[in-house]
Design an enzyme around this catalytic site. Structure first.
Site, PDB file in Angstrom:
ATOM      1  N   PRO A  85      42.007  33.850   3.018  1.00  0.00           N
ATOM      2  CA  PRO A  85      41.171  34.268   4.073  1.00  0.00           C
ATOM      3  C   PRO A  85      41.253  34.981   5.435  1.00  0.00           C
ATOM      4  O   PRO A  85      42.177  34.683   5.480  1.00  0.00           O
ATOM      5  CB  PRO A  85      40.332  32.503   4.113  1.00  0.00           C
ATOM      6  CG  PRO A  85      41.141  32.061   3.049  1.00  0.00           C
ATOM      7  CD  PRO A  85      41.649  32.480   2.418  1.00  0.00           C
ATOM      8  N   CYS A  86      40.151  35.564   5.305  1.00  0.00           N
ATOM      9  CA  CYS A  86      40.768  36.757   6.440  1.00  0.00           C
ATOM     10  C   CYS A  86      39.763  36.949   7.535  1.00  0.00           C
ATOM     11  O   CYS A  86      40.121  37.010   8.806  1.00  0.00           O
ATOM     12  CB  CYS A  86      39.937  37.889   5.835  1.00  0.00           C
ATOM     13  SG  CYS A  86      38.173  37.822   5.967  1.00  0.00           S
TER      14      CYS A  86
END
Length: 360
Positions: A72-73
């Protein structure tokens, strides 16, 4: 070649890697709808849940050629809080622990450009480099723009690539061997037909309203001419990045008459009007031929196959599409990895020590 897919989402990277000749042996994601979508399109079973609970079981796999995925960014994105201590930001270390357990011949970690370029994340990059070397991998960190790989979208993403052994390689020129001619939005969605027709049924009905205080930029397709975060799409160029926040008034805007009828662009004319000192139109004066991007158009802009099945409510489907790595970009990355693995002389002195994790 055999692969393991982490943070798989709807399977954008998996489409590209399988098209390049990899067979995914195991996949994982936390999101229920994304897992259902993945299972609807792949024979590979996907395990739903926290990856940290499943990493110890990955020692059942041997002879894995590549482990890939995009942690996840949100914690690294310029659109978010850019907080390296965000719980989701810690998942890059989960990815590296999985590398330590599986010991694949190669790994590919995808994330947002800012993780690769901003000074505030330099300590994270240095730690990633250190861990890779400790595990016995040569590595390279590159930023690639999907518009150079047959994707009608300007989307810059980081790829952190490791190859087992002391092989020296440069990943960007290898990936660009598989670049493609730039495509405009019109090239890829025109054949779907107008919104609501047979091949383009999944419309977004969020109303378009005009901003009372528009934010102007040099380009008509930048700035904020409308309320909400959905910007207009120029059909004659690659689109802006499609975000996971699509759905409702955050969904990009299309001028249907300009796209299908060849009419002058209303957005460009309105922008010209404002730039020359004209007053903003009333909130409800947007013409009816301005409408939101459809699910089917977003799917094509991310280069998913037309028959790819998505599970979930429309808001979930938009999120899954926006979260995905464009399939054509993943395909080019996967082909570059295959090329390097095919030519690399693997070291006989693999580092087998698995005790470093306690120090992470």
């Amino acid at each position: 070649m055999r692969a393991i897919s982490l943070f798989s989402g709807a399977g954008g990277m998996d489409v590209g890697f399988e098209q390049a000749g990899f067979r995914v042996a195991w996949a994982n994601d936390f999101d229920k709808d994304a897992c259902a979508t993945f299972q609807a399109n792949f024979d590979t079973p996907i395990v739903q849940g926290d990856i940290n609970r499943h990493i110890p079981t990955l020692d059942q796999f041997s002879d894995i050629d590549v482990l890939f995925g995009g942690p996840p960014c949100q914690g690294f994105s310029v659109a978010g809080k850019m907080d390296p201590n965000d719980e989701r930001s810690q998942l890059v270390w989960s990815f590296m622990k999985a590398v330590e357990v599986v010991q694949p011949r190669a790994f590919v970690m995808e994330n947002v450009k800012s993780l690769a370029t901003l000074a505030k994340f330099s300590a994270i990059r240095e730690k990633l480099f250190w861990l890779s070397q400790k595990l016995g991998y040569s590595y390279d960190l590159v930023v690639l723009n999907s518009r150079n790989f047959g994707v009608p979208q300007s989307r810059e993403r980081m790829f952190f690539v490791g190859i087992k052994g002391d092989t020296k390689f440069r990943f960007e020129p290898e990936a660009k061997r598989f670049s493609s001619e730039e495509k405009a939005v019109r090239d890829i969605i025109f054949s779907l037909g107008k919104a609501g027709t047979e091949k383009n049924k999944r419309v977004c009905n969020a109303k378009i309203t005009i901003a009372a205080k528009p934010v102007l930029r040099k380009s008509p397709y930048s700035g904020m001419l409308f309320n909400g975060q959905g910007r207009p799409v120029n059909p004659d160029t690659p689109s802006c990045t499609l975000h996971a926040s699509m759905g409702g008034n955050r969904t990009p805007i299309v001028d249907e008459n300009h796209l299908f009828e060849g009419s002058p662009s209303w957005v460009e004319n309105y922008h010209h009007h404002l730039m020359n000192g004209g007053q903003p139109y009333g909130m409800n004066e947007a013409p009816e031929f301005l409408r939101r991007l459809t699910v089917d158009e977003a799917l094509r802009i991310q280069t998913f196959p037309d028959d790819y099945e998505f599970i979930g409510r429309q808001s979930s489907v938009f999120r899954q599409i926006g979260n995905a790595v464009p399939c054509n970009l993943a395909f080019a990355v996967a082909r570059a990895v295959r090329s390097i693995l095919g030519s690399a002389e693997t070291s006989a002195n693999y580092i087998q020590n698995k005790q470093y994790v306690a120090a992470v």
